[in-house]
Design an enzyme around this catalytic site. Structure first.
Site, PDB file in Angstrom:
ATOM      1  N   ARG A   1      47.627  40.264  35.710  1.00  0.00           N
ATOM      2  CA  ARG A   1      48.288  39.993  34.853  1.00  0.00           C
ATOM      3  C   ARG A   1      48.217  38.446  34.515  1.00  0.00           C
ATOM      4  O   ARG A   1      47.717  38.001  33.440  1.00  0.00           O
ATOM      5  CB  ARG A   1      49.971  40.577  34.521  1.00  0.00           C
ATOM      6  CG  ARG A   1      49.914  41.551  33.937  1.00  0.00           C
ATOM      7  CD  ARG A   1      50.942  42.316  34.752  1.00  0.00           C
ATOM      8  NE  ARG A   1      50.620  42.389  36.077  1.00  0.00           N
ATOM      9  CZ  ARG A   1      50.118  43.872  36.271  1.00  0.00           C
ATOM     10  NH1 ARG A   1      50.511  44.752  35.527  1.00  0.00           N
ATOM     11  NH2 ARG A   1      49.971  43.948  37.667  1.00  0.00           N
ATOM     12  N   THR A   2      48.460  37.910  35.625  1.00  0.00           N
ATOM     13  CA  THR A   2      49.096  36.114  35.473  1.00  0.00           C
ATOM     14  C   THR A   2      47.488  35.166  35.066  1.00  0.00           C
ATOM     15  O   THR A   2      47.646  34.891  34.174  1.00  0.00           O
ATOM     16  CB  THR A   2      49.339  35.636  36.943  1.00  0.00           C
ATOM     17  OG1 THR A   2      51.195  36.254  37.332  1.00  0.00           O
ATOM     18  CG2 THR A   2      49.948  34.251  36.936  1.00  0.00           C
TER      19      THR A   2
ATOM     20  N   LYS B   1      34.899  28.922  52.681  1.00  0.00           N
ATOM     21  CA  LYS B   1      34.304  28.278  54.296  1.00  0.00           C
ATOM     22  C   LYS B   1      34.878  27.105  55.352  1.00  0.00           C
ATOM     23  O   LYS B   1      35.129  26.148  55.917  1.00  0.00           O
ATOM     24  CB  LYS B   1      32.956  27.039  53.347  1.00  0.00           C
ATOM     25  CG  LYS B   1      31.654  28.100  52.530  1.00  0.00           C
ATOM     26  CD  LYS B   1      30.898  26.828  52.207  1.00  0.00           C
ATOM     27  CE  LYS B   1      29.289  27.874  51.410  1.00  0.00           C
ATOM     28  NZ  LYS B   1      29.029  27.278  50.452  1.00  0.00           N
TER      29      LYS B   1
ATOM     30  N   ARG C   1      47.281  29.880  41.530  1.00  0.00           N
ATOM     31  CA  ARG C   1      47.848  30.806  42.006  1.00  0.00           C
ATOM     32  C   ARG C   1      47.387  31.051  43.855  1.00  0.00           C
ATOM     33  O   ARG C   1      45.622  30.805  43.997  1.00  0.00           O
ATOM     34  CB  ARG C   1      47.861  32.390  42.417  1.00  0.00           C
ATOM     35  CG  ARG C   1      48.485  33.435  43.374  1.00  0.00           C
ATOM     36  CD  ARG C   1      48.415  35.251  42.599  1.00  0.00           C
ATOM     37  NE  ARG C   1      49.694  34.911  41.900  1.00  0.00           N
ATOM     38  CZ  ARG C   1      49.849  35.640  41.088  1.00  0.00           C
ATOM     39  NH1 ARG C   1      49.161  37.112  41.449  1.00  0.00           N
ATOM     40  NH2 ARG C   1      50.433  35.702  40.302  1.00  0.00           N
TER      41      ARG C   1
ATOM     42  N   HIS D   1      57.354  31.073  40.706  1.00  0.00           N
ATOM     43  CA  HIS D   1      56.313  31.940  40.365  1.00  0.00           C
ATOM     44  C   HIS D   1      56.912  30.939  38.705  1.00  0.00           C
ATOM     45  O   HIS D   1      57.438  32.371  38.295  1.00  0.00           O
ATOM     46  CB  HIS D   1      55.961  32.704  39.766  1.00  0.00           C
ATOM     47  CG  HIS D   1      54.995  33.764  39.573  1.00  0.00           C
ATOM     48  ND1 HIS D   1      54.138  32.846  38.948  1.00  0.00           N
ATOM     49  CD2 HIS D   1      54.693  35.022  39.457  1.00  0.00           C
ATOM     50  CE1 HIS D   1      53.385  33.987  38.182  1.00  0.00           C
ATOM     51  NE2 HIS D   1      53.308  34.882  38.512  1.00  0.00           N
TER      52      HIS D   1
HETATM   53  C1  NCD Z   1      54.175  39.463  41.222  1.00  0.00           C
HETATM   54  C2  NCD Z   1      53.510  37.900  42.099  1.00  0.00           C
HETATM   55  O1  NCD Z   1      52.328  38.097  41.710  1.00  0.00           O
HETATM   56  O2  NCD Z   1      54.279  37.492  42.305  1.00  0.00           O
HETATM   57  N1  NCD Z   1      53.531  39.749  39.495  1.00  0.00           N
HETATM   58  C3  NCD Z   1      52.465  39.160  38.096  1.00  0.00           C
HETATM   59  O3  NCD Z   1      53.082  37.742  38.806  1.00  0.00           O
HETATM   60  N2  NCD Z   1      53.237  39.427  37.914  1.00  0.00           N
HETATM   61  C4  NCD Z   1      55.230  40.201  41.719  1.00  0.00           C
HETATM   62  C5  NCD Z   1      54.304  41.202  42.833  1.00  0.00           C
HETATM   63  O4  NCD Z   1      53.721  40.563  43.128  1.00  0.00           O
HETATM   64  O5  NCD Z   1      55.436  41.755  42.914  1.00  0.00           O
END
Ligand code: NCD
Length: 309
Positions: free
Chosen positions: A59-60, A88, A109, A137
């Site tokens: 999703r993100t 690497k 991320r 997040h």
């Molecule tokens: C979350 C995350 O990556 O922190 N997912 C997300 O971004 N929607 C929650 C999770 O992984 O449990």
């Protein structure tokens, strides 16, 4: 008075950095994105988002990229760290120093807790934290607040239960920090091993009423919003410890009968077992509708950081 230009060229790292007025400004901008998403926009024409995901994401990453497309911009991406020079041994600081020559804004991320703060120190273009280890997040929080405001009409006045892995879950860390600005009560519901980090509770500065329990049933009747989270298997050093707590809470249709009739059930997703499929058809189930708010929130965050909204 908050204005759009306040966000121009700025990183988006932590919910610790924002006032209520700033959060509301972003949420109001996200409201404007609802129309823009349908109509299409060329606000970001000629701009490039670099999306660097060094941890799994559906999703993100997709919603950052879709948000950029909806604003008429372009995307360059590393979705699989195995295919980038990180494999690497390149540090992510060096990756950022490189990528900023190609792009106008970065969404990243990374599994390290300090990744976002370290990246922000070197990035010369806006850097958006798309999940930094177990730390924070913050863009998830903007979509969570946007969805909550839509589902309940307002954020103030609600009693919000955060349920599950509050220790490793970065979404609940950012959410609790943001909620310190609102007139809400928060119930932290987790197994004793997975309690909310104390620095996050301290980060709320005692501005909201927070209580902790491991007994979901005892607080369920008070909840207006249930924010359910996954037990974060990948953060456990000992798989046996994960096994002990993985099914600590299972929200199903039967359990919801003991809650308020209009309780809003949210989840950042992915869900594993913590929400049963029999909740999905109920009007209380907001978690898939919640996903859509990720587009609006991320369009607002990207557009404001690029100074085009
Ligand atoms: C979350 C995350 O990556 O922190 N997912 C997300 O971004 N929607 C929650 C999770 O992984 O449990």
């Amino acid at each position: 008075m908050v204005k759009a230009s306040d966000f121009k060229g700025k990183h988006f790292i932590s919910m610790r950095d924002y006032s209520r007025e700033q959060l509301e400004f972003i949420l109001d901008t996200a409201d404007e994105m609802v129309e823009l998403e349908k109509k299409g926009s060329d606000a970001c024409k000629g701009k490039v988002l670099a999306s660097l995901f060094f941890e799994p994401s559906t999703r993100t990453r997709l919603s950052f990229e879709t948000a950029m497309f909806r604003l008429g911009g372009n995307v360059t991406t590393v979705a699989d760290p195995m295919t980038s020079s990180a494999k690497k041994g390149e540090t992510f600081e060096d990756t950022i120093l490189t990528v900023q020559n190609y792009a106008d804004i970065i969404a990243m991320r990374h599994p390290d807790d300090d990744a976002a703060l370290r990246a922000a120190k070197v990035a010369k273009i806006p850097y958006i934290n798309g999940g930094s280890g177990t730390w924070e997040h913050p863009t998830q929080t903007m979509l969570d607040l946007h969805c909550m405001r839509y589902a309940k009409g307002r954020i103030d006045g609600n009693t919000i239960g955060m349920i599950g892995d509050l220790k490793h879950g970065r979404t609940v860390h950012s959410l609790l920090l943001a909620l310190r600005h609102f007139d809400v009560k928060v119930k932290l519901i987790s197994p004793d091993q997975l309690k909310m980090k104390t620095d996050v509770i301290e980060g709320t500065g005692g501005r909201i009423e927070i209580s902790e329990t491991n007994d979901l049933k005892s607080v369920l009747p008070e909840l207006d919003v249930m924010y359910v989270t996954r037990v974060q298997k990948e953060r456990f050093a000992d798989p046996a410890e994960y096994e002990k707590v993985k099914d600590a809470y299972i929200v199903n249709a039967d359990l919801l009968k003991k809650g308020k009739k209009d309780v809003v059930v949210m989840h950042p997703l992915p869900r594993i077992n913590e929400i049963a499929a029999d909740v999905d058809p109920l009007p209380n189930a907001w978690y898939f509708r919640q996903v859509k708010h990720g587009i609006y929130a991320r369009m607002a965050i990207i557009g404001l950081a690029l100074g085009v909204l």
